[in-house]
Motif scaffolding. Sequence first.
Motif, PDB file in Angstrom:
ATOM      1  N   GLU A  75       3.051   1.983  -6.327  1.00 35.22           N
ATOM      2  CA  GLU A  75       4.380   2.182  -5.770  1.00 35.22           C
ATOM      3  C   GLU A  75       4.964   3.507  -6.266  1.00 35.22           C
ATOM      4  N   PRO A  76       5.882   4.112  -5.485  1.00 37.32           N
ATOM      5  CA  PRO A  76       6.541   5.338  -5.963  1.00 37.32           C
ATOM      6  C   PRO A  76       7.297   5.075  -7.259  1.00 37.32           C
ATOM      7  N   SER A  77       7.452   6.109  -8.057  1.00 38.19           N
ATOM      8  CA  SER A  77       8.129   5.957  -9.353  1.00 38.19           C
ATOM      9  C   SER A  77       9.620   5.709  -9.214  1.00 38.19           C
ATOM     10  N   CYS A  78      10.200   6.000  -8.042  1.00 39.49           N
ATOM     11  CA  CYS A  78      11.643   5.797  -7.858  1.00 39.49           C
ATOM     12  C   CYS A  78      11.884   4.812  -6.730  1.00 39.49           C
ATOM     13  N   ALA A  79      12.976   4.067  -6.802  1.00 33.40           N
ATOM     14  CA  ALA A  79      13.310   3.056  -5.801  1.00 33.40           C
ATOM     15  C   ALA A  79      14.144   3.616  -4.675  1.00 33.40           C
ATOM     16  N   CYS A  80      14.578   4.884  -4.781  1.00 39.06           N
ATOM     17  CA  CYS A  80      15.371   5.513  -3.727  1.00 39.06           C
ATOM     18  C   CYS A  80      14.874   6.937  -3.514  1.00 39.06           C
ATOM     19  N   CYS A  81      15.374   7.595  -2.477  1.00 36.79           N
ATOM     20  CA  CYS A  81      14.927   8.941  -2.137  1.00 36.79           C
ATOM     21  C   CYS A  81      15.302   9.907  -3.256  1.00 36.79           C
ATOM     22  N   PRO A  82      14.318  10.638  -3.812  1.00 35.55           N
ATOM     23  CA  PRO A  82      14.655  11.574  -4.886  1.00 35.55           C
ATOM     24  C   PRO A  82      15.473  12.756  -4.411  1.00 35.55           C
ATOM     25  N   GLY A  83      15.518  12.986  -3.050  1.00 37.74           N
ATOM     26  CA  GLY A  83      16.271  14.123  -2.548  1.00 37.74           C
ATOM     27  C   GLY A  83      17.747  13.826  -2.354  1.00 37.74           C
ATOM     28  N   CYS A  84      18.058  12.704  -1.650  1.00 39.50           N
ATOM     29  CA  CYS A  84      19.456  12.403  -1.321  1.00 39.50           C
ATOM     30  C   CYS A  84      19.945  11.104  -1.916  1.00 39.50           C
ATOM     31  N   GLY A  85      19.019  10.313  -2.492  1.00 35.25           N
ATOM     32  CA  GLY A  85      19.429   9.046  -3.080  1.00 35.25           C
ATOM     33  C   GLY A  85      19.526   7.917  -2.092  1.00 35.25           C
ATOM     34  N   GLY A  86      19.071   8.108  -0.838  1.00 35.09           N
ATOM     35  CA  GLY A  86      19.164   7.080   0.173  1.00 35.09           C
ATOM     36  C   GLY A  86      18.149   5.963  -0.043  1.00 35.09           C
ATOM     37  N   ASP A  87      18.371   4.839   0.682  1.00 39.22           N
ATOM     38  CA  ASP A  87      17.450   3.703   0.597  1.00 39.22           C
ATOM     39  C   ASP A  87      16.133   4.036   1.297  1.00 39.22           C
ATOM     40  N   LEU A  88      15.059   3.408   0.832  1.00 41.98           N
ATOM     41  CA  LEU A  88      13.730   3.620   1.398  1.00 41.98           C
ATOM     42  C   LEU A  88      13.340   2.452   2.294  1.00 41.98           C
ATOM     43  N   ARG A  89      12.610   2.736   3.363  1.00 40.92           N
ATOM     44  CA  ARG A  89      12.092   1.687   4.249  1.00 40.92           C
ATOM     45  C   ARG A  89      10.591   1.905   4.432  1.00 40.92           C
ATOM     46  N   ALA A  90       9.854   0.807   4.569  1.00 41.15           N
ATOM     47  CA  ALA A  90       8.399   0.870   4.684  1.00 41.15           C
ATOM     48  C   ALA A  90       8.012   1.450   6.038  1.00 41.15           C
ATOM     49  N   MET A  91       7.000   2.333   6.049  1.00 41.43           N
ATOM     50  CA  MET A  91       6.528   2.957   7.286  1.00 41.43           C
ATOM     51  C   MET A  91       4.991   3.034   7.345  1.00 41.43           C
ATOM     52  N   GLY A  92       4.316   2.138   6.633  1.00 37.74           N
ATOM     53  CA  GLY A  92       2.860   2.154   6.637  1.00 37.74           C
ATOM     54  C   GLY A  92       2.300   2.426   5.249  1.00 37.74           C
ATOM     55  N   GLN A  93       1.026   2.649   5.187  1.00 33.54           N
ATOM     56  CA  GLN A  93       0.388   2.888   3.899  1.00 33.54           C
ATOM     57  C   GLN A  93      -0.938   3.614   4.099  1.00 33.54           C
ATOM     58  N   ASP A  94      -1.385   4.265   3.071  1.00 37.93           N
ATOM     59  CA  ASP A  94      -2.697   4.900   3.031  1.00 37.93           C
ATOM     60  C   ASP A  94      -3.591   4.100   2.101  1.00 37.93           C
ATOM     61  N   SER A  95      -4.854   3.998   2.479  1.00 38.76           N
ATOM     62  CA  SER A  95      -5.788   3.213   1.685  1.00 38.76           C
ATOM     63  C   SER A  95      -7.092   3.988   1.523  1.00 38.76           C
ATOM     64  N   GLU A  96      -7.655   3.931   0.343  1.00 40.99           N
ATOM     65  CA  GLU A  96      -8.955   4.535   0.098  1.00 40.99           C
ATOM     66  C   GLU A  96      -9.766   3.626  -0.825  1.00 40.99           C
ATOM     67  N   GLU A  97     -11.075   3.693  -0.686  1.00 37.87           N
ATOM     68  CA  GLU A  97     -11.969   2.832  -1.441  1.00 37.87           C
ATOM     69  C   GLU A  97     -12.796   3.650  -2.426  1.00 37.87           C
ATOM     70  N   MET A  98     -13.128   3.023  -3.548  1.00 37.56           N
ATOM     71  CA  MET A  98     -13.962   3.660  -4.561  1.00 37.56           C
ATOM     72  C   MET A  98     -14.873   2.604  -5.161  1.00 37.56           C
ATOM     73  N   LEU A  99     -16.150   2.889  -5.199  1.00 37.47           N
ATOM     74  CA  LEU A  99     -17.110   1.946  -5.757  1.00 37.47           C
ATOM     75  C   LEU A  99     -17.053   2.002  -7.281  1.00 37.47           C
ATOM     76  N   ASP A 100     -16.841   0.858  -7.899  1.00 44.42           N
ATOM     77  CA  ASP A 100     -16.708   0.771  -9.349  1.00 44.42           C
ATOM     78  C   ASP A 100     -17.803  -0.149  -9.899  1.00 44.42           C
ATOM     79  N   LEU A 101     -18.118   0.009 -11.166  1.00 41.94           N
ATOM     80  CA  LEU A 101     -19.124  -0.809 -11.831  1.00 41.94           C
ATOM     81  C   LEU A 101     -18.481  -1.566 -12.975  1.00 41.94           C
ATOM     82  N   VAL A 102     -18.606  -2.891 -12.931  1.00 43.55           N
ATOM     83  CA  VAL A 102     -18.142  -3.732 -14.025  1.00 43.55           C
ATOM     84  C   VAL A 102     -19.343  -3.983 -14.921  1.00 43.55           C
ATOM     85  N   ALA A 103     -19.267  -3.500 -16.139  1.00 39.46           N
ATOM     86  CA  ALA A 103     -20.416  -3.575 -17.040  1.00 39.46           C
ATOM     87  C   ALA A 103     -20.824  -5.032 -17.277  1.00 39.46           C
TER      88      ALA A 103
END
Length: 525
Positions: free
Chosen positions: A121-149
Amino acid sequence: MSEQAPSIADFLARIALLEAAVSARDTTIAERDEQLRRERAEAALCIQRLQLRIDRFNRKAFGRSSEKLGQMLLELEDLETDFAASVPVIELPIVADTDKVRVLPVRKLNPNLPRKRIVREPSCACCPGCGGDLRAMGQDSEEMLDLVAQAWQVIETIRPKYSCRTCDKIIQAPAPAKAIARGKLSYAALAHIMMAKWGYHLPFYRQVQMMAAKGVDIERSTLARSAGYAAALLDPIYNRIREIGRTRTKIHTDDTRLPILAPGKTHKGALWVYVADDRNSGSQEPPIAWYRATMGRAGESVMTELAGFAGTLQADGFSGYNQIYKGGAIREAACLAHLRRKIFDVHDSQPTELSTTAMAGIQAIYRIEEEIRGLPPAERLAARRRRSRPLVRALRRQLMRQGNGLSRHADIAKAFAYGTKRWRAFNRFLYDGQLEPDNLIAERAIRGFTVGRRNWLFSGNFAAAERSAVVLSIIETCKLCGVDAEAYMADVTERIQNDWPASRWDELMPWNWVRRHEMPLPLAA
C-alpha cells in the motif's frame, strides 16, 4: 661343314615361346595387382570400421554435442552473464526477419505453484500533493519465482495420561502408526529419501552429507534400512501395476545391464522395463511402467514375465526375443529408430548418397508420425496407408537393391541387413494404428536408470536390485500419469500401513490417486 640356317618354322616357334612367356608374365602381374587391390580394399575397409568405432565411442562418451558446440555455449553463457552484470535492468527487444521490433512478452509462472501474496500500500492515506481522499482505480501485479529452503523439523507427539478417580483406570490416546516400528522417520521423510535415491540418483552417503549440512545427524545404514522397509510397503501397488499392465494389447520393452554383487564375483544382471502407453493413438487408458531385475540377460526372463500376455511386443532386435514370438500369441513389432541409428552411425562419419537417401526417407516417415500423434488409431492407420506406405516401400527397395551390391563386411551393408532381416516387424505399424514405428517409449523409461547407474555402479545383492525395480516402477508410472511421485509415496505408504483394505487397491493406483485434502468429505447421515 657350315651350320644349317634356322628355318621359318623355328622362328615361329621361338616367337610363340616368347609370346607365351610375356603372356604368363602379364598374368602374374595382373594377379599380383589384383591381390594388392584386394589387400588395399580390405585395409581401407578395416580403417573405416575402426573410425566408425571411434566415432561411436565418442558419441557414447560425449553425446551429440561436440567440443566446438560446448565451447560456443560456454562463451554464450559468459556473454549473457557479463551483459546482465553491466546492464541489470533492460527490456530486450526481439528483432524479427521483417526488422520490426516487438517487446518480449511476459511469461506467466505455473499457476499450480503455492503462492504468497504481498500487497504494498502507499505510505500515505491521502494525496501527497493536495491532501485529497484517494479512490481505488486498479492495480499492477508482477510475479517472482522464490525458493523456500528445505528445512528438516522434528514432530514431537505428546500423549497425556489420565486416570479415573473412581476406578483408577488409565486413559490415553493410542500411539500413531509408524512406517517403521521405533523408527525416527516420518512417511514424508521416507518418501523423500526414496525419491532422492531412485528418482534423482543420489546414493545414501550423499544424502547423509546433504542432511548433515542442514543439522541432521543420521547414519547411512539407517537411511538404507528405512528405505528398504518403506519400499516393501509398496509391493501391493507394484504387483497390481504388473497385473494390469499384462492385460494390455501392446507392450514396449527394453533392458540394460545391472551388475549385481555376489560372494567372490559380480553377476552380469539385467534390468527390464515394460511400458504400456497408448496415448499417442488417443487412448484414454492410463500409462503404466514396471521394471524387473534378473540375474542374467535371457529371453526366458521376458517369457516368464509376460506369461499370459497376448498382443504386440515392441522391442529391439535382441535375439533372446525370438522364442517369444514362436507361439503366435505375441506379435513382433520392430524399432525403426534402431535402423535409423545404425545408418546414422555410418552417415555421420562418411556420408554417401546411399546413406543420405536412406536417412531422408526415414526422416520423412517421422515427420508424418509427428503430425498424426494423438489421433485415434483409425485416422493414424489411414494416414499411414496414404502417406507413409510409399515411403516405407521405397526404403525397402533401396535396402534390398543397393545393399546386395555392397561388401557384406561394410558397415552400411550391415545396417541395411539389419533392416531387411526383420522387415516384416518394421512394416507392422503400417497395418495397426495403435502401434508405434519405434520403441522409444521403453528407451525413455530406461534412460533414467542408466543415468543413476553412473553414481552407484552396481547393486549389492539381488534383493536390492528387486527393491530398486519396485520403487522405479512407482516413480516412472507416476511420471507418466503426471503425479508427484514423492507426495504419492508419502501418502500411499501411510494408508497401507494403516491397514488399507486389499479390495480397494485400485483406488491407490497413481492414475486414481487423490490427495487426502482433495478427497470429498463423507455425506452426513
